[in-house]
Design an enzyme around this catalytic site. Structure first.
Site, PDB file in Angstrom:
ATOM      1  N   THR A  34      37.639  35.418  33.926  1.00 50.23           N
ATOM      2  CA  THR A  34      36.325  36.019  34.180  1.00 50.23           C
ATOM      3  C   THR A  34      35.293  35.221  33.385  1.00 50.23           C
ATOM      4  O   THR A  34      34.782  34.222  33.876  1.00 50.23           O
ATOM      5  CB  THR A  34      36.310  37.513  33.812  1.00 50.23           C
ATOM      6  OG1 THR A  34      36.832  37.698  32.495  1.00 50.23           O
ATOM      7  CG2 THR A  34      37.148  38.329  34.799  1.00 50.23           C
ATOM      8  N   THR A  43      47.341  42.784  25.360  1.00 48.65           N
ATOM      9  CA  THR A  43      46.213  41.861  25.399  1.00 48.65           C
ATOM     10  C   THR A  43      45.297  42.266  26.530  1.00 48.65           C
ATOM     11  O   THR A  43      45.440  43.331  27.098  1.00 48.65           O
ATOM     12  CB  THR A  43      46.701  40.417  25.598  1.00 48.65           C
ATOM     13  OG1 THR A  43      45.575  39.560  25.583  1.00 48.65           O
ATOM     14  CG2 THR A  43      47.438  40.247  26.899  1.00 48.65           C
ATOM     15  N   GLU A  85      33.977  34.787  23.865  1.00 49.82           N
ATOM     16  CA  GLU A  85      32.608  34.633  24.352  1.00 49.82           C
ATOM     17  C   GLU A  85      31.666  34.233  23.217  1.00 49.82           C
ATOM     18  O   GLU A  85      31.494  34.967  22.242  1.00 49.82           O
ATOM     19  CB  GLU A  85      32.138  35.945  24.979  1.00 49.82           C
ATOM     20  CG  GLU A  85      32.873  36.273  26.258  1.00 49.82           C
ATOM     21  CD  GLU A  85      32.591  37.664  26.777  1.00 49.82           C
ATOM     22  OE1 GLU A  85      33.025  37.967  27.900  1.00 49.82           O
ATOM     23  OE2 GLU A  85      31.953  38.457  26.064  1.00 49.82           O
ATOM     24  N   SER A  92      25.219  40.164  36.252  1.00 48.89           N
ATOM     25  CA  SER A  92      24.367  39.360  37.142  1.00 48.89           C
ATOM     26  C   SER A  92      24.782  37.901  37.136  1.00 48.89           C
ATOM     27  O   SER A  92      24.369  37.171  38.026  1.00 48.89           O
ATOM     28  CB  SER A  92      22.909  39.476  36.739  1.00 48.89           C
ATOM     29  OG  SER A  92      22.725  39.121  35.388  1.00 48.89           O
TER      30      SER A  92
END
Length: 457
Positions: free
Chosen positions: A184, A217, A303, A457
């Site tokens: 992702t 996980t 991230e 978005s």
């Protein structure tokens, strides 16, 4: 230190040998050979989410299939009180006699969604349609997994329409397409492998945010051709998860969809008789090394991550207390922000340790506690040991552990790569017991905020 991260030194050497995007992708390709008895398929399609029709979205479907049904399968699931529908279905599948396929979708996690039939029915329909496409005959032979936006409905019609193409795309050479397909916000695919007892273990995972597992996980899949007995696999998998994935955190958030699945095709016989126990121990050790490496990859790929925070806690009365205190440090937003800014504000470490210790070991006397960073003692005998030289040295230490933004390391095949294996290493010596733990975490950057501010978005 007995917490599953003993393999970090070897892993560091492996990462150092990559050194470039080409080296990283070469390693992934070399390790991606599928164990005997497995095939992988991937496909994708565009759709408009029901909750946001103006959005042009793409969903990937990933298939893990066995040549024959297996009774040797195990899983560990999230403990979140609002689990996704695939977790609910997956738990029900654990009582099944056999499993032959796993189907994974990204983009939408199918959690508490507003489908007219209900999210569980949606997952079951996908399983049933895939069973038909594969000629399996029963939906119960399929395990579903979903990852992505929480609260949105699966595009079940579009997914089912794509299943014949998914089944037709199967190949038995490489797991790398699956490691890529389940991503992702991951910057690059994560895959590890090991040979053991004449067989092969290949594992891959996705996850970059919403990461503090309390079971396994984000999504991880372990495939082996060894004939590991069902009961043994189900005993060892939770232990493996406890010392690998349960010792990491990127942002302290446990997902609603966390799932770790292990499948054994049984193509390679295991030793029997007097050698059986030692053989199972060898398999568990290999599983632990593979999952530990994957857990490390997940944090390094977190991230917006620019620094890895590696905390070892020793001298605790229990391993659980040591793990809790280590996680308190890596989950301290104040300390994470300091690390992101290369600001050696080490008082925030002690504050995090003390805050957690006051809860998990409230009666412990920490008079002999010591805190070190990068081998330099910062706190001992109840006092900080800081001066101008220490401040400068710690700043330089933070800088050498810093990684560039993922976008600045894009190389072969469009994926970023981990440029080095360095971390901000912290040692907390409590002096009130003999147990220890090692926990990996990450800093908190503006890039992390930007990613999660614009996630849908």
């Amino acid at each position: 230190i007995g917490m599953g991260f003993a393999g970090f030194a070897a892993l560091s050497l492996a990462l150092a040998s990559e050194g470039s995007a080409g080296g990283h992708m070469s390693r992934l390709r070399a390790e991606s050979k599928l164990p005997r008895g497995f095939s992988i398929g991937t496909t994708g399609f565009g759709f408009a989410p029901a909750e946001k029709p103006s959005m042009k979205a793409k969903m990937n479907l990933t298939l893990i299939a066995l040549d024959r049904p297996t009774d040797s399968f195990a899983a560990v699931f999230t403990r979140n009180a609002f689990p996704g529908a695939p977790v609910i279905v997956g738990k029900s599948r654990m009582s099944a006699e056999r499993i032959q396929a796993v189907v994974v979708n990204n983009k939408i996690s199918n959690v508490c969604a507003g489908s007219p039939n209900g999210p569980v029915a949606d997952s079951e329909r996908v399983c049933a349609e895939l069973a038909t496409a594969l000629g399996l005959g029963a939906a119960e032979l399929v395990l579903p997994c979903s990852t992505g936006i929480i609260g949105w409905r699966l595009p079940v019609g579009e997914m089912c329409a794509a299943l014949p193409a998914l089944a037709a795309a199967r190949q038995s050479e490489s797991a790398l397409p699956a490691a890529t397909g389940i991503m992702t916000t991951d910057a690059y695919p994560k895959l590890r492998a090991e040979e053991v007892l004449g067989g092969r273990i290949v594992a891959f995972a996705k996850g970059a945010g919403m990461i503090e597992p309390n079971m396994a996980t984000m999504l991880a899949y372990v495939l082996t051709d060894l004939a590991v007995p069902r009961a043994a696999l189900r005993e060892m998998l939770p232990r493996v998860a406890a010392v690998s994935f349960n010792c990491i955190s990127v942002d302290g958030d446990q997902s609603t969809s966390d799932t770790l699945i292990a499948l054994a095709s049984g193509k390679v016989p295991m030793p029997t008789g007097a050698a059986a126990e030692a053989a199972l121990a060898e398999v568990e050790a290999a599983l632990t090394r593979v999952c530990t490496a994957l857990a490390t990859d997940i944090v390094r790929n977190g991230e917006g991550v620019r620094h890895i925070i590696d905390v070892t806690v020793t001298g605790a009365p229990t391993a659980a207390a040591a793990r809790a205190i280590g996680k308190a440090v890596v989950n301290s937003n104040l300390f994470k922000c300091a690390v992101a800014g290369n600001d050696p504000n080490v008082g925030r470490i002690l504050a995090a340790v003390g805050s957690c210790a006051g809860v998990v070991i409230p009666d412990a006397k920490l008079d002999n506690a010591k805190v070190s960073m990068g081998g330099r003692v910062l706190f001992a005998d109840g006092r900080f040991q800081l001066d101008g030289d220490t401040e400068d040295a710690l700043y330089a230490y933070f800088k050498q552990a810093e990684m560039p933004k993922h976008a600045d390391t894009v190389g072969e095949e469009g994926f970023p790569f981990p440029p080095h294996e360095r971390a901000v290493e912290i040692l907390v010596e409590l002096g009130v017991g003999s147990e220890s733990a090692r926990v990996l975490g990450a800093d908190l950057t503006g890039e992390y905020v930007e990613i999660n501010a614009d996630y849908r978005s």
